[in-house]
Design an enzyme around this catalytic site. Structure first.
Site, PDB file in Angstrom:
ATOM      1  N   LYS A  63       0.840  -1.205   0.000  1.00 16.07           N
ATOM      2  CA  LYS A  63       0.000   0.000   0.000  1.00 16.07           C
ATOM      3  C   LYS A  63       0.871   1.250   0.000  1.00 16.07           C
ATOM      4  O   LYS A  63       0.606   2.207  -0.737  1.00 16.07           O
ATOM      5  CB  LYS A  63      -0.937  -0.001   1.211  1.00 16.07           C
ATOM      6  CG  LYS A  63      -2.100  -0.971   1.036  1.00 16.07           C
ATOM      7  CD  LYS A  63      -2.860  -1.237   2.326  1.00 16.07           C
ATOM      8  CE  LYS A  63      -3.881  -2.353   2.103  1.00 16.07           C
ATOM      9  NZ  LYS A  63      -4.503  -2.836   3.336  1.00 16.07           N
ATOM     10  N   GLN A  82      -4.610  -1.322   9.573  1.00 10.50           N
ATOM     11  CA  GLN A  82      -4.550  -2.665   8.999  1.00 10.50           C
ATOM     12  C   GLN A  82      -5.134  -3.693   9.979  1.00 10.50           C
ATOM     13  O   GLN A  82      -4.724  -3.765  11.130  1.00 10.50           O
ATOM     14  CB  GLN A  82      -3.086  -3.014   8.660  1.00 10.50           C
ATOM     15  CG  GLN A  82      -2.903  -4.333   7.958  1.00 10.50           C
ATOM     16  CD  GLN A  82      -3.536  -4.366   6.568  1.00 10.50           C
ATOM     17  OE1 GLN A  82      -3.412  -3.440   5.791  1.00 10.50           O
ATOM     18  NE2 GLN A  82      -4.235  -5.451   6.278  1.00 10.50           N
ATOM     19  N   ASP A 129     -11.237   3.107   3.975  1.00 11.69           N
ATOM     20  CA  ASP A 129     -11.580   1.676   3.912  1.00 11.69           C
ATOM     21  C   ASP A 129     -13.097   1.471   3.938  1.00 11.69           C
ATOM     22  O   ASP A 129     -13.576   0.376   3.635  1.00 11.69           O
ATOM     23  CB  ASP A 129     -10.983   0.950   5.135  1.00 11.69           C
ATOM     24  CG  ASP A 129      -9.815   0.057   4.754  1.00 11.69           C
ATOM     25  OD1 ASP A 129      -9.659  -0.232   3.549  1.00 11.69           O
ATOM     26  OD2 ASP A 129      -9.075  -0.359   5.664  1.00 11.69           O
TER      27      ASP A 129
END
Ligand code: NAD
Length: 305
Positions: free
Chosen positions: A62, A106, A129
């Site tokens: 990422k 994460q 997200d």
């Protein structure tokens, strides 16, 4: 058995890798435009707690993709025994940091940390997200907001292949908050007739057989068989499963769909790897860019990306 099947025709394969590369290039062009207008780069902060090897790979990928798109990447690596209060304090600091447009924590987090509490602390306007309940709610009622990257990537592939999805029968296998449920909401918003199947569904093969669109997000290697799929259906395989390879000691990735056999009956199918997987990061960059324009109060045309 796999070796005796006909090769998959090129036109049948939905090439997520190529689509994702195009999307990333488009994000890159708009990120340069954003930087010229806002006089700063769009920024994504990624928080990793602990040393889970898969998470480390994702976070590295990422960060690299963010920089390649011409955005700023802020990585925060915290030890596995980080206190919840310290993690929440970091998220709160990122919420008010003007250089940060998107925040991604994460998952999975170490067990002593409450994931829901951490997600709830992220500002919904930086929740690229799309996991915050505010964004889940916006999706459910049809308001603009951030949509989880993997299902949004699946929808982009489906619309690119099929055009209008209106009236099609869609079966989503899996009801997780990050894939199955938002996928179903997105398909509903496209006027599909949507069924969500899951581990308690009776007669799963029968349910799947009525689908024009099958999205498999289960986490069970090659579970969806050819005789479950209506001839001509479009099949999106979200699964990423590592299984023993053909050579001793080696592993390989397979999806939730028996690709070799299903590709003989489907009209279009995503491979694993190279299908849905590359879309997730590309959509994350897209969401970050959208967040940057909104946070800087600059206009981004709704059809720009
Ligand atoms: P999850 O474990 O949270 O959810 C799995 C779902 O599958 C559950 O809702 C469960 O009800 C359903 N299920 C389990 N067994 C079943 C069965 N026998 N029959 C029918 N349904 C069954 O998983 P997730 O996070 O939604 O991920 C699903 C898969 O997608 C995993 O393989 C994961 O690695 C992959 N994934 C890929 C990406 C990507 O970027 N491509 C992103 C997220 C997840």
């Amino acid at each position: 058995m796999t070796d005796t099947l006909a090769p998959v025709r090129d036109g049948k394969i939905i090439d997520g890798k190529a689509f994702a590369a195009d999307l990333r290039a488009k994000v890159g062009r708009l990120a340069a435009q954003f930087e010229a207008q806002a006089r700063r780069k769009a920024g994504l902060a990624v928080v990793l707690v602990g040393e889970d090897p898969a998470s480390q790979v994702y976070v590295r990928a990422k960060g690299k993709s963010t920089l390649e798109a011409g955005m700023a990447s802020f990585e925060h690596r915290l030890p596995a025994d980080t206190d919840e209060a310290d993690l929440l304090a970091l998220v709160e600091a990122l919420n008010v940091d003007p250089a940060v447009d998107g925040i991604l924590v994460q998952l999975p987090l170490p067990r002593h940390l409450d994931e829901q509490k951490v997600i709830a602390t992220i500002s919904p306007d930086k929740d690229v997200d799309g996991f915050h309940v505010t964004n889940a709610g916006r999706l459910a009622v049809g308001q603009p907001g951030f949509v989880p990257c993997t299902p949004l990537g699946c929808l982009m592939l489906l619309k690119d292949r099929l055009g209008s999805l209106s009236g099609l029968e869609a079966v989503v296998i899996g009801r997780s908050n990050i894939v199955g449920k938002p996928m179903a909401q997105l398909l509903l918003a496209e006027s599909c007739t949507v069924t969500i199947a899951h581990s308690r569904t009776r007669d799963l093969p029968d349910v799947v057989r009525r689908a024009d669109i099958v999205v498999a997000a289960v986490g069970r290697p090659e579970m969806v068989k050819a005789d479950w799929v209506k001839p001509g259906a479009t099949v999106i395989d979200v699964g990423i499963n590592r299984v023993p390879g053909r050579e001793p000691g080696k592993t390989r990735l397979v999806g939730d769909v028996d690709y070799a056999a299903v590709s003989q009956v489907a009209s279009a199918i995503t491979p694993v790897p190279g299908g849905v997987g590359p879309m997730t990061i590309a959509v994350l960059l897209r969401n970050t860019l959208v967040a940057a324009y909104a946070n800087a109060a600059l206009d981004l045309a709704s059809d720009a990306i």
